[in-house]
Design a protein around this motif. Structure first.
Motif, PDB file in Angstrom:
ATOM      1  N   SER A  38      66.526  42.830 -44.193  1.00  0.00           N
ATOM      2  CA  SER A  38      66.242  43.259 -45.560  1.00  0.00           C
ATOM      3  C   SER A  38      67.405  44.068 -46.116  1.00  0.00           C
ATOM      4  CB  SER A  38      64.955  44.094 -45.608  1.00  0.00           C
ATOM      5  OG  SER A  38      65.096  45.267 -44.826  1.00  0.00           O
ATOM      6  N   LEU A  42      67.213  41.121 -50.787  1.00  0.00           N
ATOM      7  CA  LEU A  42      66.782  40.051 -49.885  1.00  0.00           C
ATOM      8  C   LEU A  42      65.824  40.580 -48.840  1.00  0.00           C
ATOM      9  CD1 LEU A  42      68.789  37.214 -48.309  1.00  0.00           C
ATOM     10  CD2 LEU A  42      67.718  38.845 -46.773  1.00  0.00           C
ATOM     11  N   GLN A  43      64.830  39.782 -48.556  1.00  0.00           N
ATOM     12  CA  GLN A  43      63.908  40.043 -47.450  1.00  0.00           C
ATOM     13  C   GLN A  43      63.727  38.737 -46.691  1.00  0.00           C
ATOM     14  OE1 GLN A  43      62.277  42.990 -46.719  1.00  0.00           O
ATOM     15  NE2 GLN A  43      61.065  42.239 -45.027  1.00  0.00           N
ATOM     16  N   ARG A  44      64.105  38.726 -45.404  1.00  0.00           N
ATOM     17  CA  ARG A  44      64.015  37.500 -44.609  1.00  0.00           C
ATOM     18  C   ARG A  44      63.260  37.774 -43.311  1.00  0.00           C
ATOM     19  NH1 ARG A  44      69.455  34.561 -43.467  1.00  0.00           N
ATOM     20  NH2 ARG A  44      69.051  33.793 -45.588  1.00  0.00           N
ATOM     21  N   GLN A  59      61.213  30.381 -40.964  1.00  0.00           N
ATOM     22  CA  GLN A  59      62.004  31.292 -41.780  1.00  0.00           C
ATOM     23  C   GLN A  59      61.374  31.415 -43.156  1.00  0.00           C
ATOM     24  OE1 GLN A  59      66.393  31.237 -41.631  1.00  0.00           O
ATOM     25  NE2 GLN A  59      66.236  29.455 -40.275  1.00  0.00           N
ATOM     26  N   THR A  61      62.377  33.416 -46.706  1.00  0.00           N
ATOM     27  CA  THR A  61      63.397  34.209 -47.384  1.00  0.00           C
ATOM     28  C   THR A  61      62.975  34.469 -48.825  1.00  0.00           C
ATOM     29  OG1 THR A  61      65.134  33.214 -46.022  1.00  0.00           O
ATOM     30  CG2 THR A  61      65.842  34.347 -48.018  1.00  0.00           C
ATOM     31  N   ARG A  63      64.332  36.363 -52.354  1.00  0.00           N
ATOM     32  CA  ARG A  63      65.497  36.949 -53.012  1.00  0.00           C
ATOM     33  C   ARG A  63      65.135  37.406 -54.411  1.00  0.00           C
ATOM     34  NH1 ARG A  63      67.670  32.359 -50.509  1.00  0.00           N
ATOM     35  NH2 ARG A  63      69.296  32.783 -48.953  1.00  0.00           N
ATOM     36  N   SER A  71      61.964  32.197 -53.673  1.00  0.00           N
ATOM     37  CA  SER A  71      61.387  32.165 -52.334  1.00  0.00           C
ATOM     38  C   SER A  71      61.725  30.840 -51.669  1.00  0.00           C
ATOM     39  CB  SER A  71      59.863  32.324 -52.395  1.00  0.00           C
ATOM     40  OG  SER A  71      59.296  32.214 -51.112  1.00  0.00           O
TER      41      SER A  71
END
Length: 297
Positions: A38, A42-44, A59, A61, A63, A71
């Protein structure tokens, strides 16, 4: 502060989405590794492995670009199985978090093996052609029992069939003498040799233990009992330019032999090696033992 605002935005958006649309819930049991990355935009979330599939990758992701929400979700495909499997005795069970899922410890499967034979302890007169001598076998039905829920350790019991041939291509040929035993002889001078081979057909019973280390690596070992129900000699040659074939049956093969089979999977590439301490033919015939190797699917 920006990171907190971004996460708040993501949570609010996900909450709104869950109300506005009925989204699917993905439950990943027993992941091997979970990675969360993060920053301000971004958070992945990356999940590696799951129960029974160490190569699984999920995965997700999220953004935030110029105030717009993006997403992206990717899920690795399940392994493409050439051989089908059928779970047996499935039952409901729950994880510690109360999640329900199917749990099973038994499967019915089928397997194929395709390889070459390279006989050992052979009569000095024999010069076998390894890559012209084939083996084909099939475990038509195999019962697999897992010792744990992740299928790391399992025992297998299979019933099947096996064809093996042992070919020589020099100026020697297999033949059956007056006593019914197999011996070797030279082609007559007027013959143009092609090949001479012994073929053995068997009904098989297999018992094997296998351990899966993950990361595409597994190893198994156990005996294969061969009930050798048929064997013959085939010799092909030319005489005066014409193709000829001679077949001799009832060649006194050993009725029961035992192979010791090692199967491995390295980087998901499956192969096997089988070796027998028993001579292929009964006493009185030419001597050689069976060694084979190839693909195990």
């Amino acid at each position: 502060m920006k990171r907190i605002a971004f996460l708040s935005f993501v949570i609010c958006h996900l909450s709104f989405s869950s109300v506005a649309a009925q989204t699917d819930t993905l439950v990943i049991n027993e992941p091997r590794k979970v990675t969360i990355v993060s920053n301000d935009s971004l958070q992945r979330v990356i999940v590696n492995g799951r129960r029974g599939d160490s190569d699984f990758v999920y995965q997700n992701t999220i953004r935030l670009v110029d105030g717009n929400y993006e997403s992206n979700v990717s899920i690795s495909r399940d392994h493409w199985e050439l051989i089908p499997s059928l779970p047996v005795g499935r039952s409901w069970s729950t994880d510690d978090d109360g999640t329900y899922h199917f749990d099973h410890r038994n499967e019915i499967t089928a397997h194929l093996g395709i390889g070459f034979t390279a006989p050992t302890k052979a009569d000095s007169r024999l010069d076998f052609s390894t890559f012209k001598s084939w083996e084909f076998f099939a475990n038509i039905i195999q019962w697999d029992h897992a010792m744990d829920r992740r299928w790391r350790d399992k025992f297998s019991l299979g019933l099947g069939i096996d064809w093996r041939n042992y070919r020589i291509t020099d100026d020697m040929l297999f033949t059956k003498n007056m006593e019914g035993n197999v011996t070797v002889d030279r082609y007559p001078l007027e013959f143009e040799p092609k090949f001479s081979r012994i073929k053995v057909f068997s009904l098989t019973a297999t018992l094997r233990y296998e351990h899966d280390f993950g990361y595409g690596f597994a190893i198994g070992f156990g005996p294969v009992v061969n009930f050798n129900t048929y064997a013959s000699i085939k010799t092909r040659y030319k005489f005066l330019g014409e193709k000829q074939k001679r077949i001799e049956k009832n060649i006194r093969q050993r009725p029961i032999t035992i192979d010791w089979m090692l199967n491995m999977r390295i980087a998901d590439f499956p192969f096997y090696v089988k070796y027998s301490n028993d001579d292929v033919l009964k006493d009185g015939g030419v001597k050689f033992r069976s060694l084979s190797f190839g693909l195990y699917l």
